[in-house]
Design a protein around this motif. Sequence first.
Motif, short mmCIF file in Angstrom:
data_model
loop_
_atom_site.label_atom_id
_atom_site.label_comp_id
_atom_site.label_asym_id
_atom_site.label_seq_id
_atom_site.Cartn_x
_atom_site.Cartn_y
_atom_site.Cartn_z
N TRP A 1 0.75 -1.27 0.19
CA TRP A 1 0.08 -0.27 0.33
C TRP A 1 1.02 0.91 -0.34
CZ3 TRP A 1 -4.42 -1.06 4.28
CH2 TRP A 1 -4.97 -1.64 3.85
N TYR A 2 0.77 2.26 -0.53
CA TYR A 2 0.44 3.59 -0.65
C TYR A 2 0.08 4.43 0.07
CZ TYR A 2 3.83 1.77 -4.68
OH TYR A 2 5.02 0.68 -4.83
N ALA A 3 1.32 4.99 1.00
CA ALA A 3 0.62 6.31 2.28
C ALA A 3 -0.05 7.39 0.72
CB ALA A 3 2.04 6.75 2.94
N GLU A 4 -0.64 8.16 1.89
CA GLU A 4 -0.89 9.53 1.06
C GLU A 4 -0.10 10.89 2.41
OE1 GLU A 4 -4.53 13.07 0.27
OE2 GLU A 4 -4.72 10.56 -0.19
N HIS A 5 1.25 11.25 1.64
CA HIS A 5 1.20 12.62 3.14
C HIS A 5 1.58 13.47 2.12
CE1 HIS A 5 3.60 9.46 5.79
NE2 HIS A 5 2.50 9.17 5.67
N HIS A 6 1.30 14.64 2.63
CA HIS A 6 1.29 16.04 1.66
C HIS A 6 2.32 16.97 2.80
CE1 HIS A 6 -2.12 15.39 -0.68
NE2 HIS A 6 -2.60 14.69 0.54
N ASP A 7 2.95 17.71 1.51
CA ASP A 7 4.03 19.00 2.32
C ASP A 7 5.67 17.99 2.52
OD1 ASP A 7 5.15 21.29 2.56
OD2 ASP A 7 3.85 21.91 4.46
N SER A 8 5.53 17.50 2.55
CA SER A 8 6.46 16.71 3.00
C SER A 8 8.34 16.48 2.42
CB SER A 8 6.15 14.86 3.62
OG SER A 8 7.44 14.08 4.39
N ALA A 9 9.06 16.77 3.45
CA ALA A 9 10.59 16.89 2.83
C ALA A 9 11.33 15.20 2.92
CB ALA A 9 11.08 17.75 3.41
N SER A 10 10.30 14.14 3.75
CA SER A 10 11.53 12.92 3.92
C SER A 10 10.14 12.20 2.98
CB SER A 10 10.94 12.73 5.54
OG SER A 10 9.43 13.20 6.37
N THR A 11 9.41 11.97 2.65
CA THR A 11 8.29 11.30 1.70
C THR A 11 7.80 12.11 0.54
OG1 THR A 11 6.53 11.77 3.30
CG2 THR A 11 8.08 10.11 4.08
N ALA A 12 7.54 11.22 -0.34
CA ALA A 12 7.56 11.52 -1.56
C ALA A 12 5.72 10.93 -2.05
CB ALA A 12 8.36 10.90 -2.95
N SER A 13 5.43 10.04 -0.94
CA SER A 13 4.07 9.38 -1.43
C SER A 13 3.22 10.35 -0.98
CB SER A 13 3.58 7.81 -1.03
OG SER A 13 2.40 8.20 -1.17
N SER A 14 2.72 11.23 -2.37
CA SER A 14 1.38 12.33 -2.02
C SER A 14 0.08 11.83 -2.31
CB SER A 14 1.65 13.93 -2.12
OG SER A 14 1.85 14.00 -3.06
N ALA A 15 0.39 10.86 -3.71
CA ALA A 15 -0.81 10.50 -4.40
C ALA A 15 -0.71 9.70 -4.75
CB ALA A 15 -0.82 11.53 -5.90
N PRO A 16 -1.48 8.52 -3.96
CA PRO A 16 -1.09 7.04 -3.89
C PRO A 16 -1.98 6.87 -5.25
CG PRO A 16 -2.30 7.79 -1.85
CD PRO A 16 -2.19 9.21 -2.38
N GLU A 17 -2.71 7.05 -5.59
CA GLU A 17 -3.12 5.96 -7.32
C GLU A 17 -2.68 6.45 -7.99
OE1 GLU A 17 -4.81 10.35 -6.54
OE2 GLU A 17 -4.18 9.01 -5.49
N ILE A 18 -1.75 7.85 -8.44
CA ILE A 18 -0.21 7.35 -9.68
C ILE A 18 0.57 6.38 -9.02
CG2 ILE A 18 1.27 8.09 -10.31
CD1 ILE A 18 -0.49 11.38 -9.69
N LEU A 19 1.25 6.07 -7.83
CA LEU A 19 1.52 4.71 -7.49
C LEU A 19 1.04 3.96 -7.89
CD1 LEU A 19 3.88 6.97 -4.25
CD2 LEU A 19 4.81 6.39 -7.12
N ILE A 20 0.08 3.18 -7.71
CA ILE A 20 -1.22 1.85 -8.00
C ILE A 20 -0.95 1.21 -9.24
CG2 ILE A 20 -3.05 1.18 -7.17
CD1 ILE A 20 -3.75 2.09 -5.02
N ALA A 21 -0.90 2.87 -9.60
CA ALA A 21 -1.38 2.34 -11.60
C ALA A 21 0.23 1.72 -11.68
CB ALA A 21 -2.00 3.96 -11.89
#
Length: 336
Positions: A40-60
């Motif tokens: 599963w991919y997380a949804e985190h916003h405005d983060s300098a330590s993680t890049a997963s902000s749009a999980p549906e894109i990474l899921i695809a």
Amino acid sequence: MKLSLIELATIAPGSDKTQALKDSVDAAKQAEDLGYHRIWYAEHHDSASTASSAPEILIALAAGATSRIRVGSGAVLLNHYSPYKVAESFLQLEALTPGRIDLGLGRATAGPVVDLALRRDRDVPPADDFTQQVQEVLAHFDGRFPAGHPFARLNTATGVASRPEVWILGSSGNSARMAGELGLGYAFAGFINPDGAGRALLRHAAFAQSAARRSAGGRGILSVGAVVADTDAEAQRLNWSRTALMARLGRQGAAAQIPTVEEAERELSQVQKDTPTVITDGRWPRELAGSPETVRDQLEQMTKAAGVDEVMVQDIIADPAARAHSRALLAQAMGI
């Protein structure tokens, strides 16, 4: 026991979001090769330590790069979005890769600025209507709007033969009853609230057993933070990066970046370095760290106490190679 992975797209020291996102897709391929059940991919916003902000894109991307592993969101923060848009997006993912998509739904705030930026209507205060939002997503999936409802004419799921599995994610236990009564799977973030994990998952199971309808079989997932290395000492050392990151977040907020182990060693006090990473005096740690045998023993105790047969691992490790090695060691130890 099923073993799964939650991926944050952690940005390694000296790297960038582009590389972190590539690594997060590669993680799906590695997890599938190792026998993990889902990622599963997380949804985190405005983060300098993680890049997963749009999980549906990474899921695809991850679903297209794999063939067996289930791929999903951990979680879509439904309180910020239209249930119709979320339902459409995940039905499209399901149509592209039938039988492999999980829709993990959660609710969270990311601070007043991010929350405001995510809102479509900024003149109306946000409502606490998560249960109604979840029910609306399910109604779009199954065409269960009552006659006369304005959305009953929408053909959202037409032409899609299967449906995503729907899971509710939580860290306080407040959503356990709702997930159980709706027959939905429930994943609890033990890396946020280890003390509440067992009670919440048992509570969900009790309500799921009496649910008349089940979507994901009323199952539960225990989500834990875990670092695995060849020895207990090396795993605890690798875990210093996560401990120091949490401290940095407290001081720097969203600008905090994950430090190298060497940087973490300089920043942490001895008390912080010695924080227990195994069950101690009956209390679960916020982060497991140890050799494969140590972590396997801890996970077996935890899943038995929580009444679940699936564990989902979050591994915040600064070095991508060490992170990949941790996942391989854990898979071997758990016999998947």
